[in-house]
Design a protein around this motif. Sequence first.
Motif, PDB file in Angstrom:
ATOM      1  N   SER A 354       1.972   5.715   4.876  1.00 31.80           N
ATOM      2  CA  SER A 354       2.555   6.420   6.027  1.00 31.80           C
ATOM      3  C   SER A 354       1.455   6.958   6.938  1.00 31.80           C
ATOM      4  O   SER A 354       1.534   6.853   8.170  1.00 31.80           O
ATOM      5  N   ALA A 355       0.416   7.531   6.323  1.00 34.07           N
ATOM      6  CA  ALA A 355      -0.717   8.030   7.106  1.00 34.07           C
ATOM      7  C   ALA A 355      -1.401   6.899   7.855  1.00 34.07           C
ATOM      8  O   ALA A 355      -1.785   7.047   9.029  1.00 34.07           O
ATOM      9  N   LEU A 356      -1.534   5.748   7.200  1.00 35.81           N
ATOM     10  CA  LEU A 356      -2.158   4.594   7.844  1.00 35.81           C
ATOM     11  C   LEU A 356      -1.293   4.051   8.973  1.00 35.81           C
ATOM     12  O   LEU A 356      -1.799   3.696  10.049  1.00 35.81           O
ATOM     13  N   ALA A 357       0.008   4.014   8.744  1.00 39.88           N
ATOM     14  CA  ALA A 357       0.921   3.473   9.757  1.00 39.88           C
ATOM     15  C   ALA A 357       0.910   4.291  11.037  1.00 39.88           C
ATOM     16  O   ALA A 357       0.956   3.747  12.146  1.00 39.88           O
ATOM     17  N   PHE A 358       0.807   5.621  10.894  1.00 35.66           N
ATOM     18  CA  PHE A 358       0.844   6.488  12.077  1.00 35.66           C
ATOM     19  C   PHE A 358      -0.541   6.779  12.647  1.00 35.66           C
ATOM     20  O   PHE A 358      -0.663   7.130  13.821  1.00 35.66           O
ATOM     21  N   GLY A 359      -1.574   6.623  11.829  1.00 35.03           N
ATOM     22  CA  GLY A 359      -2.909   6.976  12.302  1.00 35.03           C
ATOM     23  C   GLY A 359      -3.893   5.830  12.333  1.00 35.03           C
ATOM     24  O   GLY A 359      -5.108   6.055  12.303  1.00 35.03           O
ATOM     25  N   HIS A 360      -3.386   4.585  12.416  1.00 39.32           N
ATOM     26  CA  HIS A 360      -4.280   3.429  12.341  1.00 39.32           C
ATOM     27  C   HIS A 360      -5.262   3.353  13.506  1.00 39.32           C
ATOM     28  O   HIS A 360      -6.415   2.940  13.341  1.00 39.32           O
ATOM     29  N   ASN A 361      -4.833   3.752  14.687  1.00 39.80           N
ATOM     30  CA  ASN A 361      -5.737   3.695  15.848  1.00 39.80           C
ATOM     31  C   ASN A 361      -6.894   4.688  15.700  1.00 39.80           C
ATOM     32  O   ASN A 361      -8.049   4.376  16.005  1.00 39.80           O
ATOM     33  N   LEU A 362      -6.577   5.878  15.215  1.00 45.11           N
ATOM     34  CA  LEU A 362      -7.610   6.895  15.000  1.00 45.11           C
ATOM     35  C   LEU A 362      -8.599   6.433  13.936  1.00 45.11           C
ATOM     36  O   LEU A 362      -9.818   6.595  14.083  1.00 45.11           O
ATOM     37  N   MET A 380      -2.961  -5.762  12.224  1.00 39.54           N
ATOM     38  CA  MET A 380      -3.150  -6.004  10.788  1.00 39.54           C
ATOM     39  C   MET A 380      -2.523  -4.903   9.932  1.00 39.54           C
ATOM     40  O   MET A 380      -2.369  -5.075   8.720  1.00 39.54           O
ATOM     41  N   THR A 381      -2.178  -3.770  10.546  1.00 38.93           N
ATOM     42  CA  THR A 381      -1.698  -2.613   9.788  1.00 38.93           C
ATOM     43  C   THR A 381      -0.470  -2.911   8.919  1.00 38.93           C
ATOM     44  O   THR A 381      -0.431  -2.500   7.745  1.00 38.93           O
ATOM     45  N   PRO A 382       0.574  -3.625   9.429  1.00 40.19           N
ATOM     46  CA  PRO A 382       1.713  -3.933   8.547  1.00 40.19           C
ATOM     47  C   PRO A 382       1.313  -4.717   7.303  1.00 40.19           C
ATOM     48  O   PRO A 382       1.859  -4.478   6.208  1.00 40.19           O
ATOM     49  N   SER A 387      -0.420  -4.795   1.290  1.00 42.93           N
ATOM     50  CA  SER A 387      -1.487  -5.037   0.319  1.00 42.93           C
ATOM     51  C   SER A 387      -1.869  -3.758  -0.425  1.00 42.93           C
ATOM     52  O   SER A 387      -2.103  -3.784  -1.638  1.00 42.93           O
ATOM     53  N   ILE A 388      -1.915  -2.641   0.282  1.00 42.34           N
ATOM     54  CA  ILE A 388      -2.261  -1.362  -0.363  1.00 42.34           C
ATOM     55  C   ILE A 388      -1.184  -0.963  -1.374  1.00 42.34           C
ATOM     56  O   ILE A 388      -1.490  -0.480  -2.473  1.00 42.34           O
ATOM     57  N   SER A 389       0.079  -1.180  -1.028  1.00 42.36           N
ATOM     58  CA  SER A 389       1.176  -0.861  -1.953  1.00 42.36           C
ATOM     59  C   SER A 389       1.056  -1.672  -3.237  1.00 42.36           C
ATOM     60  O   SER A 389       1.196  -1.132  -4.348  1.00 42.36           O
ATOM     61  N   CYS A 390       0.783  -2.980  -3.095  1.00 35.94           N
ATOM     62  CA  CYS A 390       0.605  -3.836  -4.278  1.00 35.94           C
ATOM     63  C   CYS A 390      -0.627  -3.416  -5.072  1.00 35.94           C
ATOM     64  O   CYS A 390      -0.613  -3.401  -6.312  1.00 35.94           O
ATOM     65  N   ASP A 391      -1.698  -3.051  -4.343  1.00 37.87           N
ATOM     66  CA  ASP A 391      -2.950  -2.680  -4.992  1.00 37.87           C
ATOM     67  C   ASP A 391      -2.790  -1.398  -5.807  1.00 37.87           C
ATOM     68  O   ASP A 391      -3.403  -1.247  -6.872  1.00 37.87           O
ATOM     69  N   PHE A 392      -1.986  -0.463  -5.321  1.00 39.65           N
ATOM     70  CA  PHE A 392      -1.734   0.778  -6.055  1.00 39.65           C
ATOM     71  C   PHE A 392      -1.062   0.475  -7.398  1.00 39.65           C
ATOM     72  O   PHE A 392      -1.472   0.988  -8.437  1.00 39.65           O
ATOM     73  N   VAL A 393      -0.019  -0.359  -7.359  1.00 39.79           N
ATOM     74  CA  VAL A 393       0.726  -0.656  -8.584  1.00 39.79           C
ATOM     75  C   VAL A 393      -0.140  -1.434  -9.574  1.00 39.79           C
ATOM     76  O   VAL A 393      -0.197  -1.106 -10.762  1.00 39.79           O
ATOM     77  N   HIS A 436      -5.963 -17.325  11.331  1.00 42.18           N
ATOM     78  CA  HIS A 436      -7.226 -16.595  11.349  1.00 42.18           C
ATOM     79  C   HIS A 436      -7.207 -15.370  10.406  1.00 42.18           C
ATOM     80  O   HIS A 436      -6.889 -15.514   9.245  1.00 42.18           O
ATOM     81  N   ALA A 437      -7.538 -14.176  10.910  1.00 47.19           N
ATOM     82  CA  ALA A 437      -7.659 -13.002  10.039  1.00 47.19           C
ATOM     83  C   ALA A 437      -6.349 -12.669   9.338  1.00 47.19           C
ATOM     84  O   ALA A 437      -6.334 -12.308   8.153  1.00 47.19           O
ATOM     85  N   LYS A 438      -5.235 -12.812  10.055  1.00 51.28           N
ATOM     86  CA  LYS A 438      -3.935 -12.536   9.433  1.00 51.28           C
ATOM     87  C   LYS A 438      -3.679 -13.503   8.289  1.00 51.28           C
ATOM     88  O   LYS A 438      -3.132 -13.122   7.243  1.00 51.28           O
ATOM     89  N   GLY A 439      -4.062 -14.760   8.483  1.00 55.44           N
ATOM     90  CA  GLY A 439      -3.879 -15.745   7.423  1.00 55.44           C
ATOM     91  C   GLY A 439      -4.669 -15.392   6.178  1.00 55.44           C
ATOM     92  O   GLY A 439      -4.167 -15.535   5.050  1.00 55.44           O
TER      93      GLY A 439
END
Length: 480
Positions: A354-362, A380-382, A387-393, A436-439
């Motif tokens: 949530s913090a990343l989703a709202f503060g990605h530009n900062l 790339m944020t979505p 990836s972070i959610s999967c990485d946590f689990v 590219h990067a998204k891939g």
Amino acid sequence: MSSQYGDPEAAETPLLERKAAEGRWWSKVIDVEEAKDQISFALPMIITNVSYYFIPLVSVMFAGHLGELELAGSNLANSWASVSGFTLMVGLSGALETLCGQGYGAKLYWMLGIYLQASCIITIIFTIIVSVIWWYSDIILTLLHQDAQIAIAAGLYLKYLIPGLIAYGFLQNILRFLQTQSVMMPLVVCSLVPLALHVGIAYALVHWTTLAYRGAALAASISLWISVLMLGLYVLKAKKFKQTWTGLSKKSFGHVSSNLKIALPSAAMVCLEYWAFEILVLLAGLMPNSEISTSLIAMCVNTEAICYMVAYGLSAAASTRVSNELGAGDPNRARRAMAVTLKLTVLLALCVVSALAFGHNLWASSFSDSPVIINAYASMTPLLVISISCDFVQGILSGVARGCGWQHLAVYINMGTFYFIGMPIASLLAFKFNLHAKGLWIGLICGLTAQMIGLLLLTKFTKWTRIEMSEDSSVKTIEA
């Protein structure tokens, strides 16, 4: 009516208190006491790991202010040090999460000191090998098609970081030794104090001596040794370790080979995952607009790494709780502890993403001032959220695997999911379908998802057994 008025205990209990107890719905969702214990364990671990992560990073910052060549050289050296040395030391120390954790749960306290000494012997062996690689890193990096001048600068930096590698290996072993006994606050003190001192040491060596660039690397080595000495003196002097540390013993040499049987798979388990992220950065450099792609993927990798440090606190809690309960012969309590950790992880992941989703530009602006990079990072944020959610689990499940001694099985999962699923899909989407990067990051998500599922199946269908190490240093698993 009979239960309310006929029972004397019920009559003595105030109605409002009983109603409040019935209304504590969260106690049905999660074991509150277990959750409190794990949070109090995880927070110090997060602070400790972040502090040790920043010691070499602060040195890079000081070196980077000396010039562009020094910035490039120190960054390349730090990345090479992480890939070839620091990650390996973390992985090798993972054997102690199994052995010391289960030994402590089984009340075989004197064995913890033996395991620690055996692990330190292994650390010395591997640091000698890695030190030789670091000494000739300028040649190796040049052969890997890095810029010659940058490679020479990185090689010089690494030579002065070699003493820090030895300290880092010892440090990780002592951390696991204390972690498995749930000794946490001294870890915070012995990581924050060296970090604070490190800023002054780095500034003095870089700006007040003729070492300059070399002084930045030497400062990291000195600060890591300060931490080792602080923790070592604490173990020697504190009365609480009189049972788990009984002094140096020749018996530790007899446990080296059996310790290696867990340490090597543990190291492979950690390195295979870490290397996959580094491969993404290398692949980004092969794209048409490589400067932007490499910066973008590097930012994403750094974001993932920092977020994982938060998850690692709970991963260490899961490893310790599971290994302690298995050592005590109670696999059911070990499973309940894992369930609590997973629930806490979901809550923690929601806060982080949530913090990343709202503060990605900062956050992106702290890495780069380029509007192109910031906008690309926003797109790339979505994918980062997923990836972070999967990485946590998977981080928690990896902790469970270390606690149970399943490192040899987790190696196959990490190898298969990252290198036979994640990386091929990443390459295909990035270069064949021009994503590219998204891939690249979608391929990583596929690998992380497969890894998470593989570890879930491992915890579901593998028997939860404890490891027993006998006097002749043979290792065997027995029913918990």
